[in-house]
Design an enzyme around this catalytic site. Sequence first.
Site, PDB file in Angstrom:
ATOM      1  N   ASN A 102      33.461  40.817  46.563  1.00 25.97           N
ATOM      2  CA  ASN A 102      32.955  41.005  45.205  1.00 25.97           C
ATOM      3  C   ASN A 102      32.905  39.657  44.504  1.00 25.97           C
ATOM      4  OD1 ASN A 102      32.186  42.514  42.844  1.00 25.97           O
ATOM      5  ND2 ASN A 102      34.268  42.275  42.077  1.00 25.97           N
ATOM      6  N   HIS A 104      33.250  38.141  40.618  1.00 22.57           N
ATOM      7  CA  HIS A 104      33.719  38.499  39.279  1.00 22.57           C
ATOM      8  C   HIS A 104      33.481  37.321  38.343  1.00 22.57           C
ATOM      9  CE1 HIS A 104      35.968  40.856  36.402  1.00 22.57           C
ATOM     10  NE2 HIS A 104      36.555  39.738  36.031  1.00 22.57           N
ATOM     11  N   SER A 136      34.968  34.160  40.445  1.00 23.80           N
ATOM     12  CA  SER A 136      35.919  34.405  41.529  1.00 23.80           C
ATOM     13  C   SER A 136      35.220  35.277  42.564  1.00 23.80           C
ATOM     14  CB  SER A 136      37.160  35.140  41.030  1.00 23.80           C
ATOM     15  OG  SER A 136      37.857  34.379  40.061  1.00 23.80           O
ATOM     16  N   ASP A 145      39.600  44.187  41.217  1.00 25.77           N
ATOM     17  CA  ASP A 145      39.712  42.734  41.074  1.00 25.77           C
ATOM     18  C   ASP A 145      41.052  42.151  41.498  1.00 25.77           C
ATOM     19  OD1 ASP A 145      37.096  42.666  40.038  1.00 25.77           O
ATOM     20  OD2 ASP A 145      37.819  43.083  38.022  1.00 25.77           O
TER      21      ASP A 145
END
Length: 187
Positions: A102, A104, A136, A145
């Site tokens: 992912n 972020h 990130s 997260d």
Amino acid sequence: MKKITIMASGSGTNAQAIIDHFATSGLARVNLVLSNKSTAQVLERATRAGIPALSFNRSAFAKAGPVSNLLKQEQPDLIVLAGFLWKIPDYLIQQFPQKIINIHPSLLPKYGGKGMYGHHVHEAVIAQGEKESGISIHYVNEAYDEGAIIQQVSCPVQTEDTAADLAQRIQQLEHEHFPNIIEGLLH
């Protein structure tokens, strides 16, 4: 050639940067784009690029079923969340361990977690008077997260910045770095 599946919920600018980056790569290609919104612009971007693009609803995603079966069939080397706003179910994390990443829009662990996406993050960063922010890229685990961080890139927060100003700077970092980080993970 390695396969990348992108999951996104919105306009798909990060997905487009990834599609463009790997369009001429001999290393990998984007093989599928999935969205939880049937009207997401990311689906149109994928279709224009000749990439299969599908949307799904919450019930197709919440338990092992249609989405899981499709991903098993496709066998992506990496599943890239590029603005995907739903929590990834445990069954998918177990099915693809250390293969879901992912991006972020903050320097985690600050400003992460449920509800912290897009302008919400940038507004919080500015409200707290932070001097820097950034991106990130991290592995996805069972909590929002909190997966292991792969790489972070920072940028300054200017005193006169609005959330929109910071968002623009963060998006430039995303487009510049995310495809390269993905490429590094696939080597």
